[in-house]
Design a protein around this motif. Structure first.
Motif, PDB file in Angstrom:
ATOM      1  N   ARG A  78      27.170 -26.708 -35.984  1.00  0.00           N
ATOM      2  CA  ARG A  78      26.053 -27.354 -36.668  1.00  0.00           C
ATOM      3  C   ARG A  78      24.664 -26.826 -36.268  1.00  0.00           C
ATOM      4  O   ARG A  78      23.740 -26.912 -37.057  1.00  0.00           O
ATOM      5  CB  ARG A  78      26.095 -28.876 -36.433  1.00  0.00           C
ATOM      6  N   GLU A  79      24.522 -26.321 -35.076  1.00  0.00           N
ATOM      7  CA  GLU A  79      23.212 -25.871 -34.604  1.00  0.00           C
ATOM      8  C   GLU A  79      23.058 -24.366 -34.821  1.00  0.00           C
ATOM      9  O   GLU A  79      23.725 -23.560 -34.162  1.00  0.00           O
ATOM     10  CB  GLU A  79      23.029 -26.209 -33.128  1.00  0.00           C
ATOM     11  N   VAL A  80      22.171 -23.980 -35.721  1.00  0.00           N
ATOM     12  CA  VAL A  80      21.971 -22.568 -36.052  1.00  0.00           C
ATOM     13  C   VAL A  80      21.003 -21.945 -35.054  1.00  0.00           C
ATOM     14  O   VAL A  80      19.834 -22.318 -34.979  1.00  0.00           O
ATOM     15  CB  VAL A  80      21.415 -22.406 -37.480  1.00  0.00           C
ATOM     16  N   LEU A  81      21.497 -20.988 -34.290  1.00  0.00           N
ATOM     17  CA  LEU A  81      20.667 -20.276 -33.324  1.00  0.00           C
ATOM     18  C   LEU A  81      20.001 -19.058 -33.954  1.00  0.00           C
ATOM     19  O   LEU A  81      18.917 -18.649 -33.548  1.00  0.00           O
ATOM     20  CB  LEU A  81      21.506 -19.854 -32.115  1.00  0.00           C
ATOM     21  N   SER A  82      20.663 -18.476 -34.941  1.00  0.00           N
ATOM     22  CA  SER A  82      20.079 -17.372 -35.712  1.00  0.00           C
ATOM     23  C   SER A  82      20.874 -17.216 -37.002  1.00  0.00           C
ATOM     24  O   SER A  82      22.052 -17.576 -37.067  1.00  0.00           O
ATOM     25  CB  SER A  82      20.097 -16.066 -34.915  1.00  0.00           C
TER      26      SER A  82
ATOM     27  N   TYR B 168      26.885 -29.264 -43.257  1.00  0.00           N
ATOM     28  CA  TYR B 168      26.909 -29.632 -41.848  1.00  0.00           C
ATOM     29  C   TYR B 168      25.698 -29.066 -41.109  1.00  0.00           C
ATOM     30  O   TYR B 168      25.321 -29.568 -40.049  1.00  0.00           O
ATOM     31  CB  TYR B 168      28.188 -29.127 -41.181  1.00  0.00           C
ATOM     32  N   LEU B 169      25.105 -28.008 -41.677  1.00  0.00           N
ATOM     33  CA  LEU B 169      23.952 -27.370 -41.034  1.00  0.00           C
ATOM     34  C   LEU B 169      22.644 -28.040 -41.408  1.00  0.00           C
ATOM     35  O   LEU B 169      21.609 -27.767 -40.802  1.00  0.00           O
ATOM     36  CB  LEU B 169      23.882 -25.894 -41.431  1.00  0.00           C
TER      37      LEU B 169
ATOM     38  N   LEU C 290      26.204 -35.096 -42.283  1.00  0.00           N
ATOM     39  CA  LEU C 290      27.355 -35.364 -43.150  1.00  0.00           C
ATOM     40  C   LEU C 290      28.671 -35.132 -42.416  1.00  0.00           C
ATOM     41  O   LEU C 290      28.831 -34.154 -41.696  1.00  0.00           O
ATOM     42  CB  LEU C 290      27.282 -34.466 -44.385  1.00  0.00           C
ATOM     43  N   GLU C 291      29.621 -36.044 -42.639  1.00  0.00           N
ATOM     44  CA  GLU C 291      30.968 -35.905 -42.110  1.00  0.00           C
ATOM     45  C   GLU C 291      31.968 -36.255 -43.205  1.00  0.00           C
ATOM     46  O   GLU C 291      31.672 -37.070 -44.087  1.00  0.00           O
ATOM     47  CB  GLU C 291      31.181 -36.830 -40.905  1.00  0.00           C
TER      48      GLU C 291
ATOM     49  N   SER D 299      29.983 -21.817 -39.114  1.00  0.00           N
ATOM     50  CA  SER D 299      30.274 -23.248 -39.059  1.00  0.00           C
ATOM     51  C   SER D 299      31.727 -23.528 -39.425  1.00  0.00           C
ATOM     52  O   SER D 299      32.430 -24.255 -38.720  1.00  0.00           O
ATOM     53  CB  SER D 299      29.337 -24.008 -40.000  1.00  0.00           C
ATOM     54  N   ARG D 300      32.168 -22.935 -40.524  1.00  0.00           N
ATOM     55  CA  ARG D 300      33.562 -23.129 -40.943  1.00  0.00           C
ATOM     56  C   ARG D 300      34.523 -22.568 -39.895  1.00  0.00           C
ATOM     57  O   ARG D 300      35.564 -23.181 -39.601  1.00  0.00           O
ATOM     58  CB  ARG D 300      33.805 -22.451 -42.293  1.00  0.00           C
ATOM     59  N   GLY D 301      34.178 -21.430 -39.313  1.00  0.00           N
ATOM     60  CA  GLY D 301      35.024 -20.843 -38.287  1.00  0.00           C
ATOM     61  C   GLY D 301      35.179 -21.756 -37.093  1.00  0.00           C
ATOM     62  O   GLY D 301      36.271 -21.880 -36.515  1.00  0.00           O
TER      63      GLY D 301
END
Length: 326
Positions: free
Chosen positions: A22-26, A120-121, A125-126, A302-304
């Motif tokens: 969920r947390e985008v670093l780049s 999710y990003l 949402l769940e 995220s999916r991975g």
């Protein structure tokens, strides 16, 4: 868990690093729009060659922006279908090499399932929820029962919505990519100026071929309507069908939330209409940030992550499946 995702299914080369799904670093994206614009669409061989040329630098930039080294990566996720065969293989083989050299897990990701994870990003949402996936190659209604279970509720019987947008844009003489141009023109036109048809099909499937043909015939007749009104009326017809089917499927399946996904989820008319319809029906709506709607590696990472959390892991025999659906 830190996952490095790679996306090269069509004409964007992208690498991203995402923490815990969920947390985008780049999230680095290299677009090929200018390369394919003279041809009015994506040329597969050119797309694959450009992926080869820039994927190494894109991955390096993703690491730099996240301020981490390969040693901090816990796993690699890569889109392996559907998409263009040559394009997919570039990202797939690159990810396999990274996983082999760094001795870390590798997982293949279905491109469409990745699009759903864009939600999710952008929020909290769940599952469970209903997802409307609308892109250049796909129009689907998916029941997302949990993080790893997707069930098709409705799909297109001919043209995908995004494909229809691009074809109508060419007929109207608008530049590539056509979807954003239709949206821009539609904002200056009248959506009720022309009574374009809404296809009636069984269940929650879609059909946009007849609508596309109606626009082509209308233009061929040379009737006195502006490009803005044609674009607005066409877009309104598409949006009416997408929203109507999504609301109907959501109620039929017993869900109380809908999540948009895919490149066409950037369309302003669709976002506004879906938000209004969900408000009237007391249905929650999730709409990803536009950057996560188009093809990008953050959604793949995220999916991975969720695939790995559910015990999935691929090996070096992982192959591309250009035509595979959900």
């Amino acid at each position: 868990m830190i996952v490095l995702g790679i996306e090269s299914s069509c004409d964007e080369t992208s690498a991203a690093i995402v923490k815990d799904g969920r947390e985008v670093l780049s999230n680095v994206i290299s677009s090929q729009v200018e390369l394919h614009a003279p041809f009015g669409g994506v040329v597969p061989e050119l797309a694959a060659r450009r992926h080869i040329e820039c994927i190494d630098s894109i991955v390096d930039e993703a690491l730099q922006q996240a301020n981490i080294h390969f040693s901090a990566i816990d796993a690699y996720a890569v889109a392996n279908g559907p998409g263009l065969a040559g394009a997919l293989l570039v990202g797939l083989n690159y990810a396999k090499a990274l996983a082999y050299v760094n001795k870390k897990p590798l997982v293949g990701v279905h491109h469409i399932e990745g699009h759903v994870c864009a939600n999710y990003l952008s929020g909290t949402l769940e599952p469970p929820f209903l997802s409307l996936v609308v892109s250049g190659g796909h129009t689907l209604l998916l029941a997302v029962e949990d993080y790893d279970t997707y069930r098709v509720v409705g799909s297109t019987r001919d043209d995908a919505a995004g494909e229809a947008f691009d074809k109508v844009a060419r007929v109207l003489g608008l530049p590539y990519p056509g979807g954003p141009e239709i949206d821009r023109m539609a904002q200056r036109g009248c959506g009720t100026a022309i009574a374009f048809p809404r296809a009636k099909v069984d269940g929650f499937d879609f059909s946009f071929s007849g609508l596309k043909t109606a626009v082509v015939q209308h233009v061929a007749k040379g009737l006195n309507f502006s490009v803005e009104d044609i674009a607005a009326s066409f877009q309104q017809a598409v949006v009416d069908v997408l929203v109507g089917r999504a609301i109907g499927a959501c109620e039929s399946e017993g869900y109380n939330q809908i999540a948009l996904a895919g490149g066409v989820a950037c369309n302003s008319g669709l976002r506004t209409a879906m938000e209004e319809a969900c408000k009237q029906k007391n249905i929650k709506i999730s709409m990803p940030k536009p950057i996560y709607c188009t093809d990008n590696a953050a959604i793949i990472a995220s999916r991975g992550y969720y695939r790995i959390q559910n015990g999935y892991e691929d090996n070096l025999t992982l192959n591309a499946f250009p035509g595979r659906m959900v």
